[in-house]
Design a protein around this motif. Structure first.
Motif, PDB file in Angstrom:
ATOM      1  N   GLY A 259       0.806  -1.212   0.000  1.00  0.00           N
ATOM      2  CA  GLY A 259       0.000   0.000   0.000  1.00  0.00           C
ATOM      3  C   GLY A 259       0.840   1.263   0.000  1.00  0.00           C
ATOM      4  O   GLY A 259       1.977   1.285  -0.500  1.00  0.00           O
ATOM      5  N   LEU A 260       0.310   2.312   0.600  1.00  0.00           N
ATOM      6  CA  LEU A 260       0.956   3.627   0.642  1.00  0.00           C
ATOM      7  C   LEU A 260       1.963   3.662   1.789  1.00  0.00           C
ATOM      8  O   LEU A 260       1.609   3.459   2.944  1.00  0.00           O
ATOM      9  N   THR A 261       3.225   3.945   1.492  1.00  0.00           N
ATOM     10  CA  THR A 261       4.262   3.988   2.527  1.00  0.00           C
ATOM     11  C   THR A 261       4.256   5.344   3.230  1.00  0.00           C
ATOM     12  O   THR A 261       3.577   6.282   2.801  1.00  0.00           O
ATOM     13  N   LEU A 262       5.050   5.436   4.288  1.00  0.00           N
ATOM     14  CA  LEU A 262       5.173   6.713   4.997  1.00  0.00           C
ATOM     15  C   LEU A 262       5.689   7.792   4.053  1.00  0.00           C
ATOM     16  O   LEU A 262       5.200   8.933   4.064  1.00  0.00           O
ATOM     17  N   THR A 263       6.652   7.445   3.224  1.00  0.00           N
ATOM     18  CA  THR A 263       7.189   8.407   2.255  1.00  0.00           C
ATOM     19  C   THR A 263       6.085   8.937   1.348  1.00  0.00           C
ATOM     20  O   THR A 263       5.991  10.137   1.080  1.00  0.00           O
ATOM     21  N   GLY A 264       5.231   8.031   0.882  1.00  0.00           N
ATOM     22  CA  GLY A 264       4.119   8.433   0.023  1.00  0.00           C
ATOM     23  C   GLY A 264       3.093   9.273   0.760  1.00  0.00           C
ATOM     24  O   GLY A 264       2.535  10.234   0.213  1.00  0.00           O
ATOM     25  N   PHE A 265       2.842   8.923   2.014  1.00  0.00           N
ATOM     26  CA  PHE A 265       1.886   9.651   2.852  1.00  0.00           C
ATOM     27  C   PHE A 265       2.352  11.095   3.042  1.00  0.00           C
ATOM     28  O   PHE A 265       1.569  12.041   2.903  1.00  0.00           O
ATOM     29  N   LEU A 266       3.642  11.271   3.325  1.00  0.00           N
ATOM     30  CA  LEU A 266       4.205  12.613   3.505  1.00  0.00           C
ATOM     31  C   LEU A 266       4.205  13.382   2.185  1.00  0.00           C
ATOM     32  O   LEU A 266       3.924  14.582   2.152  1.00  0.00           O
ATOM     33  N   PHE A 267       4.506  12.682   1.087  1.00  0.00           N
ATOM     34  CA  PHE A 267       4.507  13.326  -0.231  1.00  0.00           C
ATOM     35  C   PHE A 267       3.123  13.886  -0.565  1.00  0.00           C
ATOM     36  O   PHE A 267       2.997  15.005  -1.072  1.00  0.00           O
ATOM     37  N   LEU A 268       2.075  13.118  -0.265  1.00  0.00           N
ATOM     38  CA  LEU A 268       0.716  13.574  -0.543  1.00  0.00           C
ATOM     39  C   LEU A 268       0.395  14.873   0.186  1.00  0.00           C
ATOM     40  O   LEU A 268      -0.189  15.793  -0.385  1.00  0.00           O
ATOM     41  N   HIS A 269       0.798  14.937   1.448  1.00  0.00           N
ATOM     42  CA  HIS A 269       0.512  16.147   2.222  1.00  0.00           C
ATOM     43  C   HIS A 269       1.304  17.341   1.695  1.00  0.00           C
ATOM     44  O   HIS A 269       0.781  18.463   1.648  1.00  0.00           O
ATOM     45  N   ALA A 270       2.548  17.119   1.300  1.00  0.00           N
ATOM     46  CA  ALA A 270       3.332  18.206   0.703  1.00  0.00           C
ATOM     47  C   ALA A 270       2.665  18.677  -0.588  1.00  0.00           C
ATOM     48  O   ALA A 270       2.622  19.886  -0.879  1.00  0.00           O
ATOM     49  N   LEU A 271       2.107  17.730  -1.346  1.00  0.00           N
ATOM     50  CA  LEU A 271       1.423  18.059  -2.594  1.00  0.00           C
ATOM     51  C   LEU A 271       0.171  18.894  -2.334  1.00  0.00           C
ATOM     52  O   LEU A 271      -0.084  19.893  -3.019  1.00  0.00           O
ATOM     53  N   PHE A 272      -0.617  18.481  -1.333  1.00  0.00           N
ATOM     54  CA  PHE A 272      -1.811  19.252  -0.978  1.00  0.00           C
ATOM     55  C   PHE A 272      -1.441  20.693  -0.623  1.00  0.00           C
ATOM     56  O   PHE A 272      -2.100  21.642  -1.055  1.00  0.00           O
ATOM     57  N   ILE A 273      -0.395  20.842   0.172  1.00  0.00           N
ATOM     58  CA  ILE A 273      -0.003  22.179   0.631  1.00  0.00           C
ATOM     59  C   ILE A 273       0.491  23.027  -0.534  1.00  0.00           C
ATOM     60  O   ILE A 273       0.142  24.203  -0.658  1.00  0.00           O
ATOM     61  N   GLU A 274       1.282  22.433  -1.420  1.00  0.00           N
ATOM     62  CA  GLU A 274       1.784  23.164  -2.584  1.00  0.00           C
ATOM     63  C   GLU A 274       0.640  23.641  -3.473  1.00  0.00           C
ATOM     64  O   GLU A 274       0.725  24.688  -4.120  1.00  0.00           O
ATOM     65  N   LYS A 275      -0.443  22.867  -3.512  1.00  0.00           N
ATOM     66  CA  LYS A 275      -1.601  23.221  -4.333  1.00  0.00           C
ATOM     67  C   LYS A 275      -2.577  24.127  -3.590  1.00  0.00           C
ATOM     68  O   LYS A 275      -3.679  24.404  -4.071  1.00  0.00           O
ATOM     69  N   GLY A 276      -2.188  24.565  -2.367  1.00  0.00           N
ATOM     70  CA  GLY A 276      -3.026  25.487  -1.617  1.00  0.00           C
ATOM     71  C   GLY A 276      -4.140  24.825  -0.833  1.00  0.00           C
ATOM     72  O   GLY A 276      -5.012  25.516  -0.291  1.00  0.00           O
ATOM     73  N   ARG A 277      -4.117  23.509  -0.717  1.00  0.00           N
ATOM     74  CA  ARG A 277      -5.177  22.799   0.015  1.00  0.00           C
ATOM     75  C   ARG A 277      -4.706  22.487   1.437  1.00  0.00           C
ATOM     76  O   ARG A 277      -4.669  21.346   1.880  1.00  0.00           O
ATOM     77  N   LEU A 278      -4.359  23.544   2.148  1.00  0.00           N
ATOM     78  CA  LEU A 278      -3.853  23.351   3.509  1.00  0.00           C
ATOM     79  C   LEU A 278      -4.915  22.795   4.438  1.00  0.00           C
ATOM     80  O   LEU A 278      -4.593  22.138   5.431  1.00  0.00           O
ATOM     81  N   GLU A 279      -6.189  23.084   4.139  1.00  0.00           N
ATOM     82  CA  GLU A 279      -7.251  22.607   5.022  1.00  0.00           C
ATOM     83  C   GLU A 279      -7.272  21.082   5.117  1.00  0.00           C
ATOM     84  O   GLU A 279      -7.692  20.525   6.134  1.00  0.00           O
ATOM     85  N   THR A 280      -6.779  20.395   4.073  1.00  0.00           N
ATOM     86  CA  THR A 280      -6.751  18.926   4.117  1.00  0.00           C
ATOM     87  C   THR A 280      -5.795  18.441   5.204  1.00  0.00           C
ATOM     88  O   THR A 280      -6.158  17.626   6.058  1.00  0.00           O
ATOM     89  N   THR A 281      -4.567  18.952   5.191  1.00  0.00           N
ATOM     90  CA  THR A 281      -3.580  18.538   6.198  1.00  0.00           C
ATOM     91  C   THR A 281      -3.994  18.999   7.585  1.00  0.00           C
ATOM     92  O   THR A 281      -3.857  18.254   8.566  1.00  0.00           O
ATOM     93  N   TRP A 282      -4.538  20.231   7.678  1.00  0.00           N
ATOM     94  CA  TRP A 282      -4.978  20.711   8.994  1.00  0.00           C
ATOM     95  C   TRP A 282      -6.135  19.869   9.543  1.00  0.00           C
ATOM     96  O   TRP A 282      -6.214  19.624  10.750  1.00  0.00           O
ATOM     97  N   THR A 283      -7.030  19.439   8.686  1.00  0.00           N
ATOM     98  CA  THR A 283      -8.137  18.581   9.144  1.00  0.00           C
ATOM     99  C   THR A 283      -7.595  17.285   9.721  1.00  0.00           C
ATOM    100  O   THR A 283      -8.035  16.826  10.788  1.00  0.00           O
ATOM    101  N   VAL A 284      -6.619  16.684   9.039  1.00  0.00           N
ATOM    102  CA  VAL A 284      -6.008  15.440   9.527  1.00  0.00           C
ATOM    103  C   VAL A 284      -5.353  15.666  10.884  1.00  0.00           C
ATOM    104  O   VAL A 284      -5.574  14.917  11.842  1.00  0.00           O
ATOM    105  N   LEU A 285      -4.551  16.718  10.972  1.00  0.00           N
ATOM    106  CA  LEU A 285      -3.840  16.997  12.226  1.00  0.00           C
ATOM    107  C   LEU A 285      -4.825  17.236  13.366  1.00  0.00           C
ATOM    108  O   LEU A 285      -4.657  16.712  14.479  1.00  0.00           O
TER     109      LEU A 285
END
Length: 647
Positions: A259-285
């Motif tokens: 499945g999705l590794t830790l590296t991939g999990f972190l990459f997804l969040h960096a991608l969300f933030i770069e695209k301006g979707r900070l609310e996604t990572t903040w919701t998770v946190l």
């Protein structure tokens, strides 16, 4: 990881009931027109110099958090008010006029440095007003703002707008609200274009929690459970495949057969933030309990246990077993010690390593490679629990402890009760170490954790040493030595409850220095007096250090006499240099285990005790006399009654 959550729910987790935005900038840049255009959705004919506070309803933006907008004047006489409004703001909208380059230059030369001077921590939204008047030959916003944003990292977003043409007016305040509810700074390093360390550590902890089978990857089932937990909606199989495909294309190691590794999990969040979707990572946190500082929220780790000043918290056997398991898990080379790298890995899901600074950094025994033994590991946890139970519990949670606060710690019995019962049930003892500078206090602490006195850096601050002590009966207790600098004694004893957490006190003097003994004697009397006056008496021991050197006979005779006069054990000679410690640490623990013994008594204390004894005897005589009088009266009444009946 589609981020399908309502913005209102995400904002609610941020804990904000409203957002206060202050609008500042040079005169004539369009501040008031911007506010009016937002509120009325039209360009005002006559604009007041300063608009009154404007409140947008909660449903104006999707986050459903009301916004209060404060217009300001930049006139010199209004500067105190402007400063006060900036300090009260959640976000600052800083304006310049697109048709007046001088106002743009003033951002760097005046406004942004001024905000820094005020030490504001609020995000700044830079807004170019009057976009309709902008010269088409001017360079793009990105080119203009790039060097300014490089110098002033507090700038969250830059945007241009036109109040006249109603271009991007609501967006200005949407971005201001978003900067407050979903800030970039705690998550992402704009310069390095990467997630910040604390964000990585939090996301790693969340990943481990969601990796139910602990195979190092999130399966489709685990990803779906994560999605439902954070966003209250499942992912479709095609969506999961799409997420993994995006990761695999950009970062092949982000996905494996499981499945999705830790590296991939972190990459997804960096991608969300770069695209301006900070609310996604903040919701998770926030769903996993984190606040805006990316630490667990206070209510999740608050200490619900009330205790008296002379009660402490100790780890339960459940927590000790958990920590032993964690220790073994991270002892990769199975050498019975955690090397610095292994310890860093253990705490890699906490905001930072809690033992990287004083008082924990050098308080326990290490091997030649810097490895921490299991006893040293548990001793450090015992020290953190004693000094800061809330921080101890928070770090237990960060490293994976699943239990509640109440199951992690037990409250010890009051020391006053221990003294009355003449025994204690404690497993962790704190010993205050007093003495003059150069008496050997630090050497005593260093020897306790297997180090040479020369290993200690000079310090005028408190120092701690903690270790496990094996007693003659085979049991082990944790002893914490707390060195009290000579200059800190007065401030320590100014606190009525300062001796409450102390189980035993040791007074060290240099046995070849008469002055050192005199200071130790004075400190002993001060501590004993404080204990008598507050009710927090503690067992005390005198330690004659540097026994390998020529003894000062005057100090030896005087210390023996004083110990006998005060009713405590005679001085214990030790030599750290010769490693002849005379079982000092066992003797310290034994004194703490017998809280009714070795308590020094001052002359004033003896006088008070003798007075109380005299008073008690007097009361006893009075009570016996009163009882005899009552018996006499009763006997007389019986006699009188009989006499009357016979006549």
């Amino acid at each position: 990881m589609a981020g399908a959550t309502s913005p209102a729910a995400a904002a609610n987790l941020a804990g904000k009931s409203g957002v206060r935005v202050v609008v500042i900038g040079d005169p004539g840049t369009g501040k008031s027109s911007l506010v009016v255009a937002l509120a009325t959705e039209q360009f005002p004919e006559n604009v007041p110099k300063v608009m009154p506070p404007t409140r947008l309803p909660a449903d104006y933006f999707p986050d459903r958090v009301p916004i209060t907008i404060i217009d300001t004047s930049s006139s010199p006489e209004q500067k105190p008010k402007l400063i006060a409004e900036c300090q009260a703001a959640d976000a600052v909208v800083l304006t310049y006029a697109c048709d007046r380059p001088a106002t743009l230059e003033r951002l760097s030369s005046f406004w942004l440095p001024e905000l820094r001077r005020l030490q504001l921590k609020t995000p700044v939204i830079v807004v170019g007003c009057k976009l309709d008047l902008r010269d088409e030959q001017q360079v793009s916003l990105e080119q203009v703002m790039a060097p300014i944003m490089q110098s002033f990292r507090e700038i969250e977003t830059c945007i241009e707008c036109s109040a006249l043409r109603q271009i991007q007016v609501p967006e200005v305040f949407y971005y201001a609200q978003k900067a407050v509810l979903h800030p970039t700074a705690p998550l992402f390093d704009q310069e390095a274009q990467s997630l910040k360390p604390r964000c990585v550590r939090a996301l790693k902890r969340i990943f481990i929690i969601c990796d139910n089978d602990k195979d190092g990857a999130l399966s489709d089932v685990e990803l779906n459970e994560f999605q439902v937990r954070c966003f209250s909606a499942p992912l479709q199989p095609t969506e999961i495949s799409g997420v993994k495909r995006v990761v695999q294309e950009k970062m092949p190691e982000g996905v494996n057969e499981s499945g999705l590794t830790l590296t991939g999990f972190l990459f997804l969040h960096a991608l969300f933030i770069e695209k301006g979707r900070l609310e996604t990572t903040w919701t998770v946190l926030r769903k996993f309990g984190y606040d805006n500082d990316i630490k667990l929220r206070d209510e999740l780790i608050a200490m619900p246990i009330k205790r008296a000043p002379d009660q402490t918290l100790e780890m339960t056997s459940e927590v000790v077993d958990f920590l032993k398991g964690i220790f073994n898990m991270f002892d990769i080379d199975n050498d019975g010690a955690l090397l610095p790298a292994e310890l860093e890995d253990l705490f890699s899901t906490a905001p930072e390593n809690p033992w990287s600074s004083d008082p924990y950094k050098d308080c326990a025994e290490k091997n030649v490679l810097g490895g921490l033994s299991l006893e040293g590991f548990l001793s450090k946890w015992a020290l953190m629990t004693l000094l800061d139970p809330t921080n101890s519990y928070a770090n237990l949670v960060y490293v994976g402890y699943p239990g509640e606060f109440g199951s992690a710690f037990t409250v010890t019995r009051k020391r006053r009760v221990d003294r009355k019962k003449q025994q204690t049930q404690r497993n962790v003892f704190q010993c205050y170490v007093f003495g003059a500078r150069g008496s050997g206090k630090t050497s005593l602490l260093q020897s306790f954790i297997g180090r040479q006195p020369s290993d200690a850096l000079p310090s005028n601050s408190e120092r701690f040493a903690t270790n496990s002590v094996e007693l003659p009966d085979g049991t082990r207790k944790t002893l914490i030595l707390r060195e009290i600098p000579e200059g800190d004694v007065r401030s320590l004893l100014s606190d009525r409850e300062s001796l409450a957490p102390c189980d035993v006190a040791v007074f060290v003097y240099d046995s070849c220095d008469e002055y050192s003994w005199q200071r130790a004697r004075d400190l002993l009397v001060q501590v004993a007096t404080h204990g008598e006056n507050t009710g927090y008496e503690v067992p005390c021991l005198i330690v004659a250090a540097k026994d390998d050197l020529d003894q000062c006979s005057q100090a030896l005779q005087e210390s023996t006499r004083v110990s006998q006069d005060m009713g405590i054990e005679t001085p214990i000679p030790i030599s750290v240099k010769l490693r002849d410690l005379n079982s000092i640490f066992c003797r310290i623990v034994r004194a703490a285990q017998q809280p009714h013994l070795s308590i020094p008594e001052t002359e004033a204390g003896k006088t008070r005790r003798q007075y109380r004894q005299l008073l008690n005897r007097s009361l006893m005589v009075v009570s016996v006399g009163a009882a005899a009088a009552v018996v006499g009266i009763a006997a007389y009444r019986v006699y009188a009654a009989r006499k009357n009946s016979s006549s």
